[in-house]
Design an enzyme around this catalytic site. Sequence first.
Site, short mmCIF file in Angstrom:
data_model
loop_
_atom_site.label_atom_id
_atom_site.label_comp_id
_atom_site.label_asym_id
_atom_site.label_seq_id
_atom_site.Cartn_x
_atom_site.Cartn_y
_atom_site.Cartn_z
N ASP A 207 73.92 49.39 -1.07
CA ASP A 207 72.99 48.64 -1.46
C ASP A 207 73.29 47.17 -2.00
O ASP A 207 74.55 46.87 -1.98
CB ASP A 207 71.81 48.93 -2.42
CG ASP A 207 72.46 49.41 -3.59
OD1 ASP A 207 73.72 49.00 -4.04
OD2 ASP A 207 71.70 49.88 -4.61
N SER A 208 72.68 46.17 -2.11
CA SER A 208 73.16 44.83 -2.77
C SER A 208 73.53 44.67 -3.98
O SER A 208 74.10 43.89 -4.69
CB SER A 208 72.19 43.70 -2.25
OG SER A 208 71.07 43.83 -3.24
N GLY A 209 72.67 45.83 -4.82
CA GLY A 209 72.98 45.50 -6.30
C GLY A 209 71.66 45.09 -6.80
O GLY A 209 71.41 45.01 -8.25
N ASP B 187 68.13 40.61 -2.24
CA ASP B 187 66.72 40.31 -2.16
C ASP B 187 66.01 40.52 -3.51
O ASP B 187 66.58 41.01 -4.64
CB ASP B 187 65.85 41.51 -1.28
CG ASP B 187 66.10 42.89 -1.80
OD1 ASP B 187 67.04 43.09 -2.41
OD2 ASP B 187 65.09 43.69 -1.36
N ASP C 173 66.59 56.83 2.11
CA ASP C 173 67.90 57.19 0.81
C ASP C 173 66.97 57.74 -0.28
O ASP C 173 66.13 56.97 -0.85
CB ASP C 173 68.83 56.30 0.35
CG ASP C 173 67.97 55.18 -0.45
OD1 ASP C 173 67.47 54.34 0.11
OD2 ASP C 173 68.22 55.21 -1.65
N CYS D 5 66.04 80.36 3.18
CA CYS D 5 66.89 79.21 3.25
C CYS D 5 68.21 79.65 3.55
O CYS D 5 68.57 80.74 3.03
CB CYS D 5 66.64 78.59 1.87
SG CYS D 5 67.74 77.09 1.59
N CYS E 184 70.87 77.74 2.59
CA CYS E 184 72.14 77.05 2.00
C CYS E 184 72.91 78.17 1.32
O CYS E 184 72.43 79.22 0.99
CB CYS E 184 71.59 76.12 0.96
SG CYS E 184 70.81 76.79 -0.51
N CYS F 118 71.10 79.56 -1.79
CA CYS F 118 69.97 80.83 -1.50
C CYS F 118 70.67 81.93 -0.97
O CYS F 118 70.02 83.13 -1.20
CB CYS F 118 69.01 80.06 -0.76
SG CYS F 118 67.89 79.12 -1.58
N HIS G 188 71.05 73.12 -2.90
CA HIS G 188 69.80 73.34 -2.40
C HIS G 188 68.79 72.37 -2.13
O HIS G 188 68.31 72.23 -0.97
CB HIS G 188 69.03 74.38 -3.18
CG HIS G 188 67.66 75.00 -2.84
ND1 HIS G 188 67.50 75.74 -1.55
CD2 HIS G 188 66.51 74.25 -3.09
CE1 HIS G 188 66.14 75.61 -1.23
NE2 HIS G 188 65.66 74.78 -2.14
#
Lengths: 365, 365
Positions: free
Chosen positions: B90-92, B144, B262, B305, B307, B310, B336
Amino acid sequence: MFEFTVLATCGRARAGILRTPHGDLPTPVYVPVGTQATVKTMTPRDLSELGATLVLANTYHLYLRPGGELIARLGGLHRFMGWPGPILTDSGGYQVFSLKALRKVDDDGVTFRSHLDGSTHRFTPEKVVAIQEQLGPDIGMCLDECAPPLDHAYNEQALARTHAWAERCRAAHRRADQALFGIVQGGVFPDLREQSARFITSLDFPGHAIGGLSVGESKEQTYTTLDRMDACLPQDKPRYLMGVGTAQDFIEGIARGVDIFDCVLPTRLARHGAALIPNTQYQNGRLNLRNAQYAEDEKPIEEGCTCYTCQTFTRAYLRHLLVAGEILGLHLLSIHNLHFLLDLMRRIRASILDGTFEQLAAAYR
Amino acid sequence: MFEFTVLATCGRARAGILRTPHGDLPTPVYVPVGTQATVKTMTPRDLSELGATLVLANTYHLYLRPGGELIARLGGLHRFMGWPGPILTDSGGYQVFSLKALRKVDDDGVTFRSHLDGSTHRFTPEKVVAIQEQLGPDIGMCLDECAPPLDHAYNEQALARTHAWAERCRAAHRRADQALFGIVQGGVFPDLREQSARFITSLDFPGHAIGGLSVGESKEQTYTTLDRMDACLPQDKPRYLMGVGTAQDFIEGIARGVDIFDCVLPTRLARHGAALIPNTQYQNGRLNLRNAQYAEDEKPIEEGCTCYTCQTFTRAYLRHLLVAGEILGLHLLSIHNLHFLLDLMRRIRASILDGTFEQLAAAYR
C-alpha cells in the site's frame, strides 16, 4: 517392547536402538521439550522434518491444565498433540520441588500450590504414576526428590524418600505399553550415588535416569558423577540424563555412556532472540540476533547450516522480526536451534557407528 | 509485464490472470497481509502450501522499521522476507490518516508522528513512490486520502488532493518492473465516485484500486458503490478492493467485478482465538475456541476442511493451546483462517470458469 540394543560403542559412548510402542528410537537422542503438550512454536510436522524422534511433555503442567483425565478421555497425549512418535513424560516432581515456598514434602508425598491459581494439590508416587498412565506416554518417570547437589545431609534424607517412592511407583505401575524409568539421585556424593544406583537397579526398571545434575554443581563434578554412574548402571538398559542439553554436555555425557538428553535450551534461547552456533573463542556458542550489528547482515545464522531458517533468511531479516516483536522470529530461531542440537546428535551417533566419536568430540572440547 | 487477461465471466464476475515479474496471478485473488514483512506466524513455505499467490506488506510500517533504504540494500522485499511470488504494497497513506491526532495533512502531503517513537516524518506523493521503489513490490499504490465515507464536503476536498497526488505519483514513478495502481475515492457519493473514476482512469494506470469502502458505511452502500465502480472502471484492467475480506464481501465484490482483495481478518481473528467457519444461523461464521464448551470437543474446527490444522488437531487441543497462551495456537488458527479464505477464492474462481458462480454465491447469501 522397550527392548534396548547397543549397536556399537566407541570408548564408553554407545549407539543403540530403543524399541517403543510408537517406533524404534535411535540413541543417543536429544529430546525437545513440549512443556504444555507443544514444543513452543513448532507443529508436529515441523518437528518430524527436523528429525525429532522423541518428545517430552511435563506432567506437572498437563496435570494442572488441561488435566490428565481430559487428555485420557481424548485418547492420550499422542492423539491430543498430534505427535505420532514416542513421547516421554517427567513425573512432575522437579517442577513441584522448584516451587519452593509453595510446597511441603513429607515421606508420603508432596503438597503444593498451583502456580496458575494457587489451588492446593498433592502428588504421591501412586498419583504421578496414575497421571502418567492417563497421559499415556511411551516412557514415564518415578517421583523423586531432587536435592541441592552439594548438601550431603539433605541428599541422604531425600534419597531415602526417592528410593521408597521408586518402589511404590513400580508397584503402582500398570500399563504394559509404558516404560517406567527409575531415577538415581545422590548429588555429587560418590557414596550416595553408588547406594542409589544399587537400590534403583535392584528394582529392575527398563531404563534409568540420572537426576540431580546440572542444578548448581561444577562441570567437573557433573562429569565425575557421570563417570561413576556409567560404572554403576547396567550397560544393557538406556540411561537418561535429565534436563541437560548444551552441545558440550551432549559430548561429555555420551562419552560417559548416556543415551538420552532433554533440554528446553533451543526454544528458550529463541524466545530471548539467541541462536545456537558452533563454539568459537569469541562468540561463546550464541548469537544474540537483537544486536544492532546484525541489522544489515546478509549471512544466515550459521554458514553451511541446512535448516530451513538458514537456507531462507538473513540475520538482518531475523533481527527485524525480533525487534518488531513478530512471532515468526521466535519460530525461525526455534527451528534453527532445534536443528542445531538434533543434527549434532545425528552426527554424534554416526561417529559412534563408524568409530570416529573421539575426533568429533575433540572439536567440541 | 502486468498484462491482464479475463479468461471467463459469469454475470459481472471475472476470472483472469494478471502477469507480474514474480509470476502469473490467477484472479480473483485474496491477498494475506504481511504488515511488517511477515504474515503473522506464517513462514513463506506455509503460505505457499496454503496456495497464497500474492502477499501484501505495509509501506508505513516498513518505512519506519527497518526502513526502505535498508530493505533496498538487502535486495528488496522479496529477498528480505523470503517470498518468491508477487508482492503488493500500500502507499502508507491509510495508516498515516488513521493516526488522527498524530498527523497534519496539507495539499503537498502529510506530516505525522511515528507510533513507535513519536519522531516526525513526512509523506508526499513522490516520497511514497520512492519508498515503494526501494521496497520493490510488483504492485505499488498511489498516495490517497481516505475520508469518512458519509461526509460529502470532506470527500470533495480529499478527492482534489487524491487526484493531484495520483498525478504526481504517476509522474514520479520510475520502475518498469513495478505496476503503480491508481486509487478511486469519493465515499458513498455517486457524483464523486464517477468524477474520481473519470479522472483516475484518464491517467492510464495498469490497475485500479477502490478505496474508502468498508470504513463505516452500510453494506448496502458498499454494494451500490461497487456497482457504480464496475460501470465506470475499464474492464480490461484489474480492480482491487482495499482492506475488504469476509467471505460475504468476496462474493458480493466479485459479483460486482472486483478482482483483488486484501484483509488482515484471518490472522487478527487467530490472535483473538477465533476461527472462520461457514456462515450458519447460529454461529455467525466464527468459532471462539477459548470457550469452555470446546474443552473436550474432538471435532476439527470445520468438518471436511483440508487444512493441516483441521486434518491434525481437535478443537479441544486448540482450546488448550489458546488457554495456555501457547503461540502454536495462533499459528494453527492462522493456517485454518487463511486456508478458509484462500480456498473460498479458489472455489469462486473455479465457479466463474465453469459458469456456476451464481449457485456458489447463493450459498453465502
